[in-house]
Design a protein around this motif. Structure first.
Motif, PDB file in Angstrom:
ATOM      1  N   ASP A 162      -1.084  10.327  19.076  1.00 42.20           N
ATOM      2  CA  ASP A 162      -2.533  10.482  19.141  1.00 42.20           C
ATOM      3  C   ASP A 162      -3.252   9.719  18.022  1.00 42.20           C
ATOM      4  O   ASP A 162      -4.046  10.277  17.283  1.00 42.20           O
ATOM      5  N   VAL A 163      -2.925   8.420  17.934  1.00 44.68           N
ATOM      6  CA  VAL A 163      -3.496   7.609  16.858  1.00 44.68           C
ATOM      7  C   VAL A 163      -4.790   6.947  17.315  1.00 44.68           C
ATOM      8  O   VAL A 163      -4.833   6.340  18.378  1.00 44.68           O
ATOM      9  N   SER A 164      -5.834   7.089  16.528  1.00 42.25           N
ATOM     10  CA  SER A 164      -7.093   6.404  16.813  1.00 42.25           C
ATOM     11  C   SER A 164      -7.577   5.726  15.536  1.00 42.25           C
ATOM     12  O   SER A 164      -7.547   6.329  14.470  1.00 42.25           O
ATOM     13  N   PHE A 165      -7.969   4.469  15.661  1.00 35.17           N
ATOM     14  CA  PHE A 165      -8.571   3.787  14.508  1.00 35.17           C
ATOM     15  C   PHE A 165      -9.279   2.551  15.021  1.00 35.17           C
ATOM     16  O   PHE A 165      -9.124   2.164  16.182  1.00 35.17           O
ATOM     17  N   SER A 166     -10.085   1.949  14.152  1.00 30.33           N
ATOM     18  CA  SER A 166     -10.722   0.711  14.575  1.00 30.33           C
ATOM     19  C   SER A 166     -10.801  -0.267  13.412  1.00 30.33           C
ATOM     20  O   SER A 166     -10.758   0.126  12.242  1.00 30.33           O
ATOM     21  N   VAL A 167     -10.861  -1.538  13.779  1.00 31.79           N
ATOM     22  CA  VAL A 167     -11.022  -2.598  12.791  1.00 31.79           C
ATOM     23  C   VAL A 167     -12.234  -3.407  13.216  1.00 31.79           C
ATOM     24  O   VAL A 167     -12.262  -3.958  14.313  1.00 31.79           O
ATOM     25  N   ALA A 168     -13.236  -3.449  12.339  1.00 33.43           N
ATOM     26  CA  ALA A 168     -14.448  -4.202  12.667  1.00 33.43           C
ATOM     27  C   ALA A 168     -14.229  -5.680  12.384  1.00 33.43           C
ATOM     28  O   ALA A 168     -13.278  -6.048  11.701  1.00 33.43           O
ATOM     29  N   ALA A 169     -15.116  -6.520  12.910  1.00 33.11           N
ATOM     30  CA  ALA A 169     -15.033  -7.947  12.628  1.00 33.11           C
ATOM     31  C   ALA A 169     -15.143  -8.155  11.122  1.00 33.11           C
ATOM     32  O   ALA A 169     -15.944  -7.498  10.455  1.00 33.11           O
ATOM     33  N   ASN A 170     -14.318  -9.041  10.610  1.00 31.37           N
ATOM     34  CA  ASN A 170     -14.255  -9.396   9.180  1.00 31.37           C
ATOM     35  C   ASN A 170     -13.688  -8.297   8.291  1.00 31.37           C
ATOM     36  O   ASN A 170     -13.621  -8.456   7.078  1.00 31.37           O
ATOM     37  N   GLU A 171     -13.314  -7.181   8.884  1.00 29.89           N
ATOM     38  CA  GLU A 171     -12.795  -6.095   8.066  1.00 29.89           C
ATOM     39  C   GLU A 171     -11.312  -6.327   7.745  1.00 29.89           C
ATOM     40  O   GLU A 171     -10.594  -6.919   8.534  1.00 29.89           O
ATOM     41  N   LYS A 172     -10.898  -5.852   6.563  1.00 29.05           N
ATOM     42  CA  LYS A 172      -9.498  -5.937   6.187  1.00 29.05           C
ATOM     43  C   LYS A 172      -8.956  -4.528   6.072  1.00 29.05           C
ATOM     44  O   LYS A 172      -9.404  -3.751   5.230  1.00 29.05           O
ATOM     45  N   VAL A 173      -8.015  -4.208   6.951  1.00 27.88           N
ATOM     46  CA  VAL A 173      -7.450  -2.869   6.986  1.00 27.88           C
ATOM     47  C   VAL A 173      -5.992  -2.939   6.545  1.00 27.88           C
ATOM     48  O   VAL A 173      -5.236  -3.771   7.044  1.00 27.88           O
ATOM     49  N   VAL A 174      -5.623  -2.097   5.614  1.00 33.31           N
ATOM     50  CA  VAL A 174      -4.230  -2.057   5.172  1.00 33.31           C
ATOM     51  C   VAL A 174      -3.623  -0.730   5.617  1.00 33.31           C
ATOM     52  O   VAL A 174      -4.204   0.328   5.393  1.00 33.31           O
ATOM     53  N   ILE A 175      -2.474  -0.827   6.296  1.00 31.06           N
ATOM     54  CA  ILE A 175      -1.800   0.373   6.787  1.00 31.06           C
ATOM     55  C   ILE A 175      -0.596   0.625   5.902  1.00 31.06           C
ATOM     56  O   ILE A 175       0.256  -0.260   5.752  1.00 31.06           O
ATOM     57  N   ILE A 176      -0.525   1.791   5.294  1.00 32.85           N
ATOM     58  CA  ILE A 176       0.622   2.101   4.449  1.00 32.85           C
ATOM     59  C   ILE A 176       1.246   3.431   4.880  1.00 32.85           C
ATOM     60  O   ILE A 176       0.648   4.178   5.679  1.00 32.85           O
ATOM     61  N   ALA A 224      -5.344  -6.976   9.766  1.00 29.55           N
ATOM     62  CA  ALA A 224      -4.662  -5.679   9.722  1.00 29.55           C
ATOM     63  C   ALA A 224      -3.301  -5.934   9.100  1.00 29.55           C
ATOM     64  O   ALA A 224      -2.533  -6.748   9.592  1.00 29.55           O
ATOM     65  N   VAL A 225      -3.024  -5.255   7.991  1.00 32.66           N
ATOM     66  CA  VAL A 225      -1.836  -5.567   7.199  1.00 32.66           C
ATOM     67  C   VAL A 225      -1.001  -4.310   6.974  1.00 32.66           C
ATOM     68  O   VAL A 225      -1.508  -3.313   6.451  1.00 32.66           O
ATOM     69  N   VAL A 226       0.268  -4.377   7.393  1.00 37.40           N
ATOM     70  CA  VAL A 226       1.207  -3.317   7.028  1.00 37.40           C
ATOM     71  C   VAL A 226       1.946  -3.815   5.798  1.00 37.40           C
ATOM     72  O   VAL A 226       2.528  -4.907   5.826  1.00 37.40           O
ATOM     73  N   THR A 227       1.896  -3.085   4.705  1.00 34.20           N
ATOM     74  CA  THR A 227       2.534  -3.581   3.483  1.00 34.20           C
ATOM     75  C   THR A 227       2.910  -2.444   2.547  1.00 34.20           C
ATOM     76  O   THR A 227       2.413  -1.321   2.674  1.00 34.20           O
ATOM     77  N   HIS A 228       3.810  -2.770   1.623  1.00 33.49           N
ATOM     78  CA  HIS A 228       4.117  -1.838   0.538  1.00 33.49           C
ATOM     79  C   HIS A 228       3.515  -2.338  -0.767  1.00 33.49           C
ATOM     80  O   HIS A 228       3.761  -1.756  -1.815  1.00 33.49           O
ATOM     81  N   GLU A 229       2.733  -3.431  -0.688  1.00 33.30           N
ATOM     82  CA  GLU A 229       2.108  -3.987  -1.896  1.00 33.30           C
ATOM     83  C   GLU A 229       0.805  -3.241  -2.178  1.00 33.30           C
ATOM     84  O   GLU A 229      -0.243  -3.585  -1.648  1.00 33.30           O
ATOM     85  N   MET A 230       0.888  -2.233  -3.033  1.00 31.96           N
ATOM     86  CA  MET A 230      -0.304  -1.405  -3.278  1.00 31.96           C
ATOM     87  C   MET A 230      -1.388  -2.185  -4.024  1.00 31.96           C
ATOM     88  O   MET A 230      -2.566  -1.956  -3.825  1.00 31.96           O
ATOM     89  N   GLY A 231      -0.961  -3.119  -4.885  1.00 31.88           N
ATOM     90  CA  GLY A 231      -1.931  -3.939  -5.604  1.00 31.88           C
ATOM     91  C   GLY A 231      -2.798  -4.731  -4.639  1.00 31.88           C
ATOM     92  O   GLY A 231      -4.022  -4.801  -4.786  1.00 31.88           O
ATOM     93  N   PHE A 232      -2.146  -5.280  -3.622  1.00 32.82           N
ATOM     94  CA  PHE A 232      -2.859  -6.055  -2.602  1.00 32.82           C
ATOM     95  C   PHE A 232      -3.839  -5.144  -1.859  1.00 32.82           C
ATOM     96  O   PHE A 232      -4.996  -5.497  -1.641  1.00 32.82           O
ATOM     97  N   ALA A 233      -3.352  -3.956  -1.494  1.00 25.60           N
ATOM     98  CA  ALA A 233      -4.197  -3.009  -0.759  1.00 25.60           C
ATOM     99  C   ALA A 233      -5.448  -2.676  -1.583  1.00 25.60           C
ATOM    100  O   ALA A 233      -6.581  -2.688  -1.096  1.00 25.60           O
ATOM    101  N   ARG A 234      -5.232  -2.386  -2.841  1.00 26.23           N
ATOM    102  CA  ARG A 234      -6.331  -2.009  -3.721  1.00 26.23           C
ATOM    103  C   ARG A 234      -7.352  -3.136  -3.849  1.00 26.23           C
ATOM    104  O   ARG A 234      -8.552  -2.903  -3.847  1.00 26.23           O
ATOM    105  N   GLU A 235      -6.834  -4.370  -3.944  1.00 23.01           N
ATOM    106  CA  GLU A 235      -7.714  -5.502  -4.215  1.00 23.01           C
ATOM    107  C   GLU A 235      -8.446  -5.986  -2.970  1.00 23.01           C
ATOM    108  O   GLU A 235      -9.616  -6.342  -3.029  1.00 23.01           O
TER     109      GLU A 235
END
Lengths: 262, 247
Positions: B26-40, B197-208
């Protein structure tokens, strides 16, 4: 156990890095001894005992030509058949997959000699085609099944990520197969196709039971006229050996070239 | 305000099972144009499955995923048209080893976009320069380092002029000293306004880089928020636990 026991008292079985490579002199000369030896035998027999050996050697070239025709014709047809069978075996379409799998299972379960008789007489019922062609078709139908497995394994040896990368770039499955998967599979399948070729060359002697004048049949004709069975079969064995050794070397060289290109 | 406020990616109530294993729930989410979403999230939490279902490398059992206005869960949709517009970068690079770097970049342009050879090569060289690897254009991928291969893979996706980019753990297979060069390319891309949309373990990247962080666990989205909120004061216990383990 005493430690004074000679370390040479056991036989070394190579494994890993210790497995002798093809360039090792000992193995290399094994091929040489067989190849040069069998040619030398042929020459020796023809010169030393021209009757009946020289007569046999003069009699068989037609047969060699027919053997080559059967082998080359059948291998080409088998490659085409095998490619489609291999693609069918990995198809998600149940009907296509089912037909391809059934073909492979049925053919692999019947002895080649029986298949050759069967296809020859089955074809003979419906169409009138030269014996040579029925022989080629019979060999190709059989080897197509084995070739199908070669292609299936070759395609499946390509990592899944390759197809995914191609698809994610917007390619259709067909485009991905053609531009990404099959070109990579060719390197994988070439050596086993070479081995199939040699196996087919040897098995082509089975078509001599049909009315096809291949190498074996020519020799049998000669032997039954001259009653020189032992001499004739010696010559056949030597000729098959020389041809097979020649091609196996050729394939070995080709394989090395492919690996060098990596 | 942009007049086009339609999200680039919109997933609604997506569920998927692998056999009896619940991969997405039951996953719902959205990514707007130009948005950067990081999934961790921890491994096995469904992040990669979710990302891969956006261009239907994984099919979903129920729910809908609308990518640029097209519901890709609809089997009648020609997924190739959607995939052309969605670039994807894999953990294992997946460059085509039988083609040179340049050919890797031009293949899909020629076959899918039907560009001319010259046009495709121009676009490819432009992108290779951008990721700093133009001098390797005629090399085969096997001769490149992991970091270089991944930069080529990013350039290969960009060559198609995609509307959005998906990154599936792009730095996880890299030696530590090569992670930076790949992240730099991704940061440049983010700065230019690419939807990501980025799946990563790089928390620094996510934060920045992230506009939005999605935290997943056991196939479900546990928490969604800005990086500041997520990294400093997550609301869920599970997220707090995860952060304490990795930070």
């Amino acid at each position: 156990m005493s430690t004074s026991e000679s370390p040479q008292s056991h036989i070394d079985v190579g494994d890993g890095a210790a497995i002798p490579t093809k360039s090792d002199v000992g193995l290399f000369t094994a091929w040489r001894i067989a190849f040069v030896g069998s040619i030398a035998c042929c020459i020796f027999l023809a010169v030393y005992k021209p009757d009946p050996y020289l007569a046999i050697f003069k009699f068989v070239p037609d047969g060699i030509l027919v053997t080559f025709k059967v082998t080359v014709g059948a291998i080409l047809l088998a490659i085409v058949l095998g490619l489609f069978t291999g693609l069918g075996r990995i198809s998600t379409n149940r009907l296509v997959n089912g037909i391809a799998s059934l073909y492979v299972e049925v053919i692999r379960g019947i002895p080649l000699l029986v298949q050759i008789f069967y296809i020859y007489y089955a074809l003979g019922r419906f169409v009138r085609i030269p014996d040579l062609f029925s022989a080629i078709i019979a060999m190709a139908v059989c080897y197509g099944a084995y070739m199908g497995e070669v292609f299936r394994a070759g395609i499946q040896s390509i990592p899944k990520g390759q197809m995914e990368a191609a698809l994610s770039l917007g390619m259709s499955r067909r485009q991905a197969m053609r531009h990404v998967i099959l070109p990579q599979s060719i390197k994988v399948v070439l050596p086993p196709i070479g081995n199939e070729f040699i196996a087919l060359l040897k098995d082509s002697s089975l078509v001599s039971i049909l009315a096809v004048s291949d190498l074996l049949r020519r020799c049998r004709e000669f032997a039954s006229e001259s009653f020189t069975y032992f001499e004739t079969y010696t010559v056949i064995a030597l000729i098959y050996l020389v041809i097979t050794l020649f091609f196996s070397k050729l394939i070995g060289i080709m394989e090395e070239r492919l690996n060098a290109g990596k | 305000m942009r007049e086009n406020s339609r999200p680039m990616i919109e997933a609604r109530n997506v569920s998927k099972h692998f056999g009896s294993f619940r991969a997405l729930h039951d996953v719902s989410f959205s990514v707007a144009a130009n948005e950067k979403v990081v999934i961790i999230g921890p491994s096995g939490s469904g992040k990669s499955t979710l990302l891969r279902s956006i261009n239907r490398l994984e099919t979903i059992d129920s729910g809908s995923i609308i990518v640029d206005g097209v519901n890709i869960a609809d089997p009648k949709v020609d997924i190739c048209n959607v995939r052309e517009e969605v670039g994807m970068v894999f953990q294992s690079f997946n460059l085509f080893p039988h083609k040179t770097v340049l050919e890797n970049l031009t293949l899909a342009q020629l076959v899918v976009r039907k560009r001319s050879r010259a046009e495709a090569a121009d676009r490819a060289m432009e992108l290779l320069k951008k990721v700093g690897i133009a001098e390797k254009a005629s090399a085969y991928p096997g001769k490149l380092s992991g970091g270089q291969q991944q930069r080529v893979a990013i350039a290969r996706s960009l060559a198609m002029n995609p509307k959005m980019m998906l990154f599936d753990e792009p730095t996880s297979a890299l030696d530590p000293e090569m992670i930076g060069e790949v992240l730099d390319v991704m940061k440049d891309l983010a700065r230019e306004g690419m939807t990501m949309a980025v799946v990563t373990h790089e928390m620094g990247f996510a934060r920045e880089v992230a506009d939005k962080v999605i935290f997943m666990d056991q196939g479900a989205i546990v928490e969604v928020g800005t990086p500041e909120h997520f990294f400093t004061n997550p609301s869920h216990e599970r997220a707090r636990q995860f952060l304490s383990q990795i930070l």
